[in-house]
Write a protein that holds these residues in place. Structure first.
Motif, PDB file in Angstrom:
ATOM      1  N   ARG A 127       0.834  -1.215   0.000  1.00 59.69           N
ATOM      2  CA  ARG A 127       0.000   0.000   0.000  1.00 59.69           C
ATOM      3  C   ARG A 127       0.862   1.256   0.000  1.00 59.69           C
ATOM      4  N   TYR A 131       0.231   0.278  -4.447  1.00 60.77           N
ATOM      5  CA  TYR A 131      -0.549  -0.866  -4.925  1.00 60.77           C
ATOM      6  C   TYR A 131      -1.991  -0.743  -4.433  1.00 60.77           C
ATOM      7  N   GLU A 132      -2.931  -1.170  -5.260  1.00 62.23           N
ATOM      8  CA  GLU A 132      -4.347  -1.103  -4.926  1.00 62.23           C
ATOM      9  C   GLU A 132      -4.977  -2.496  -4.977  1.00 62.23           C
ATOM     10  N   PHE A 294      -3.159  -7.535  -5.263  1.00 61.31           N
ATOM     11  CA  PHE A 294      -2.895  -6.119  -5.457  1.00 61.31           C
ATOM     12  C   PHE A 294      -2.343  -5.865  -6.853  1.00 61.31           C
ATOM     13  N   LYS A 296      -0.541  -2.629  -9.471  1.00 64.37           N
ATOM     14  CA  LYS A 296       0.027  -1.286  -9.579  1.00 64.37           C
ATOM     15  C   LYS A 296       0.308  -1.001 -11.046  1.00 64.37           C
TER      16      LYS A 296
END
Length: 301
Positions: A127, A131-132, A294, A296
């Protein structure tokens, strides 16, 4: 490799490193979950992914004594593992930097990594790097203190174990079903490395469903000796035969087969894009732990 703490050295992985990588990954699993899930065949299959060049797309970090402290690979997706005894020293961040740089160099527009939700440090690191969350993954288990019951097959459906010669039909059923949510269709070679060619593949504990002699559903299993459990690698039913109870029949057939081999639990993994979680819960499976995938976006390098 820049950014490594003093006393550590980095090099690409080779085939001779598979055993050490497996021990590293299982040490991480044991530390985090108290049990092992990954078998050597999965490590080998990951390093044989189409387009992955071990010389360029893998990295191992060893300590002064030559012990493997961390590893990473990148090939659209990526994985980073740091041995519990070497955490908190910046190795994870250094490997993450390397994976992103390698991804940009390869022309990838994004990088994806899966991290168990219980691994708070790894989640925080991702995070902090932008990164999501993309999807949720679950590892489910079916405890088997007694032999599971198996329902009667739907009308016109027969079930038998996997046999030699079923490989290509099984691949077609799986990929046709998975095309509804996966990003790309796997070739037979890539699919086989993760399923029927794995040393842990258990044909006698895999169940296939047929209608009028045509394969319409599969549950392909692995027998993982390090865990003492069965594992269902893939479950798929042809679209035109869904909602007939075939998947439930295949799952419980596999559960019973593993129980008769002395296994006390059977596990499988799924994620939120498949829409299959409710099915697995309905047959009595329970969530053992959850992970987050995650992503990115990578700027052009």
């Amino acid at each position: 490799m820049p950014g490594l703490p003093p006393g550590y050295r980095a090099r690409p992985a080779t085939a001779e490193d598979l055993g050490a990588i497996h021990r590293l990954v299982t040490a991480c699993e044991q530390d985090l979950h108290g049990r092992v899930h990954t078998d050597p065949g999965l490590v080998a299959a990951d390093l044989a992914r189409p387009g992955l060049d071990p010389e360029l797309d893998t990295l191992l970090i060893h300590d002064r004594a030559g012990r493997l402290a961390a590893r990473a690979w990148v090939n659209r997706r990526s994985a980073v593992d740091v041995h519990p005894e070497h955490r908190g020293r910046g190795l994870g961040g250094a490997l993450l930097d390397w994976a992103e740089a390698r991804g940009r160099q390869s022309g990838n527009t994004r990088i994806v990594q899966t991290v168990p939700d219980d691994d708070g440090d790894a989640v925080a690191l991702l995070r902090s790097r932008g990164y999501e969350p993309m999807v949720t993954e679950w590892l489910l288990e079916f405890p088997m203190p007694q032999e599971p019951t198996v329902p009667e097959p739907p009308a016109g459906i027969t079930v038998r174990p996997f046999e030699p010669g079923d490989e290509h039909d099984a691949h077609r059923v799986v990929e046709d079903a998975f095309d509804e949510w996966q990003e790309r269709r796997k070739s037979y070679r890539e699919w086989a490395r993760h399923t029927v060619e794995r040393p842990a593949f258990a044909p006698a504990m895999s169940a296939l469903a047929f209608a009028d002699g045509r394969l319409v559903g599969v549950a392909l299993s692995l027998d993982l000796p390090d865990t003492g459990e069965g594992y269902i690698e893939q479950v798929a039913v042809r679209r035109d035969h869904r909602n007939r109870g075939i998947a439930r029949l295949l799952l419980r057939t596999v559960f019973r087969s593993f129980h008769r081999q002395g296994r006390q639990a059977c596990t499988l993994g799924t994620h939120s894009e498949t829409g299959a979680l409710d099915l697995y819960l309905s047959v009595g499976m329970e969530v053992r732990y959850a992970s987050t995938v995650f992503r990115k976006d990578l700027p052009a390098g």
